[in-house]
Design a protein around this motif. Structure first.
Motif, PDB file in Angstrom:
ATOM      1  N   SER A 180     -18.573  46.715 -36.489  1.00  0.00           N
ATOM      2  CA  SER A 180     -19.455  45.719 -37.106  1.00  0.00           C
ATOM      3  C   SER A 180     -20.917  45.875 -36.709  1.00  0.00           C
ATOM      4  CB  SER A 180     -18.982  44.307 -36.721  1.00  0.00           C
ATOM      5  OG  SER A 180     -19.011  44.149 -35.309  1.00  0.00           O
ATOM      6  N   GLY A 240     -24.498  46.512 -39.847  1.00  0.00           N
ATOM      7  CA  GLY A 240     -24.603  45.386 -38.928  1.00  0.00           C
ATOM      8  C   GLY A 240     -25.910  45.482 -38.173  1.00  0.00           C
ATOM      9  N   ASP A 274     -33.880  39.858 -41.151  1.00  0.00           N
ATOM     10  CA  ASP A 274     -32.561  39.868 -41.775  1.00  0.00           C
ATOM     11  C   ASP A 274     -32.606  40.702 -43.054  1.00  0.00           C
ATOM     12  OD1 ASP A 274     -33.794  38.272 -43.692  1.00  0.00           O
ATOM     13  OD2 ASP A 274     -32.759  36.451 -43.103  1.00  0.00           O
ATOM     14  N   GLN A 311     -25.114  42.369 -45.737  1.00  0.00           N
ATOM     15  CA  GLN A 311     -25.645  41.064 -45.348  1.00  0.00           C
ATOM     16  C   GLN A 311     -25.653  40.889 -43.831  1.00  0.00           C
ATOM     17  OE1 GLN A 311     -27.017  38.455 -46.799  1.00  0.00           O
ATOM     18  NE2 GLN A 311     -26.907  39.118 -48.936  1.00  0.00           N
ATOM     19  N   ALA A 312     -24.820  41.647 -43.129  1.00  0.00           N
ATOM     20  CA  ALA A 312     -24.754  41.521 -41.668  1.00  0.00           C
ATOM     21  C   ALA A 312     -25.875  42.275 -40.952  1.00  0.00           C
ATOM     22  CB  ALA A 312     -23.400  42.040 -41.166  1.00  0.00           C
TER      23      ALA A 312
END
Length: 243
Positions: A56, A96, A159, A116-117
């Motif tokens: 991740s 991630g 982000d 999105q991570a």
């Protein structure tokens, strides 16, 4: 440590240190550089490379247990240099967090596809370290001075939305999407891509630099240019061979 998979003409490199969230150490940096150095000269030459992380996390940065020695710094920046100098497109599949050295690794690549991570940060001001001038200028070139100041001076985290808006990330997607993009790029004219990559990565070189000018003219004189013209007249897709 480093998984290597050749998918036709695409090389997929996966950082695989799950216990360290894929943090970079001396061995991993050297393995990455070796894989990149051999990407176009080894027994299975490829036309595009994808770099991603197992699990991740894309890359949690440098392994702080070993970043304080000259050997690591040389290996780290040698690896980043290998990404920028290999004459094929390199895509970061950011699955991630990409923190510190992870953001450097992603920024060194030519294109970035992220989920999105994904999170980007360069928190050197929090640990008393620093990134080299090339990294600072690279980030400023990619995301603009304002965003680069936020990352480097305010230790902000970016982000996916902010990364897309700033231009740091080109597409939202996962590893499958990144590999599909790599295959699309691998079908394009290699000499044209190599030339464009070198110019984009060498903003300090003058427009009349003899080496760049020679590469520019070589594209027009290449067999690939003739193949593109023939394919256009024959109503088919060109098959480029990089010569």
């Amino acid at each position: 440590m480093l998984q290597r998979l050749v998918d036709d003409d695409v090389l997929v490199l996966t950082l695989d240190r799950p216990e360290k969230r894929n943090a970079l150490d001396l061995e991993l940096c050297r393995a990455l550089q070796g894989a990149l150095d051999g990407a176009v000269t080894g027994p299975q030459p490829v036309r595009a490379v994808v770099i991603t992380g197992a699990g991740s996390t894309f890359c949690a940065g440098a392994d702080l247990d070993g970043v304080y020695g000259d050997d690591f710094r040389e290996a780290h920046y040698g690896m980043l240099g290998a990404i920028t100098s290999v004459p094929v497109p390199v895509i970061a599949a950011v699955n991630g967090p990409a923190i510190g050295g992870g953001t450097q690794l992603a920024a060194a690549c030519d294109l970035r596809v992220a989920t999105q991570a994904a999170r980007f940060a360069v928190p050197t001001a929090r640990n008393g370290l620093a990134v080299d001038p090339w990294t600072i200028r690279r980030l400023a070139h990619l995301v603009g001075g304002g965003h680069a100041r936020g990352l480097l001076l305010a230790a902000e985290t970016m982000d996916l939305g902010a990364a897309l808006a700033s231009g740091l990330v080109q597409r939202e997607g996962d590893l499958t999407d990144a590999i599909a993009l790599a295959h699309d790029l691998a079908a394009l004219a290699p000499l044209s891509l190599s030339y464009a990559k070198r110019v984009l990565g060498s903003p300090h070189l003058p427009d009349d630099d003899p080496g760049l000018h020679a590469e520019f003219l070589a594209c027009f004189a290449s067999e690939d240019a003739a193949e593109a013209d023939a394919a256009r007249r024959e109503g088919r897709r060109p098959v480029f061979r990089g010569r």
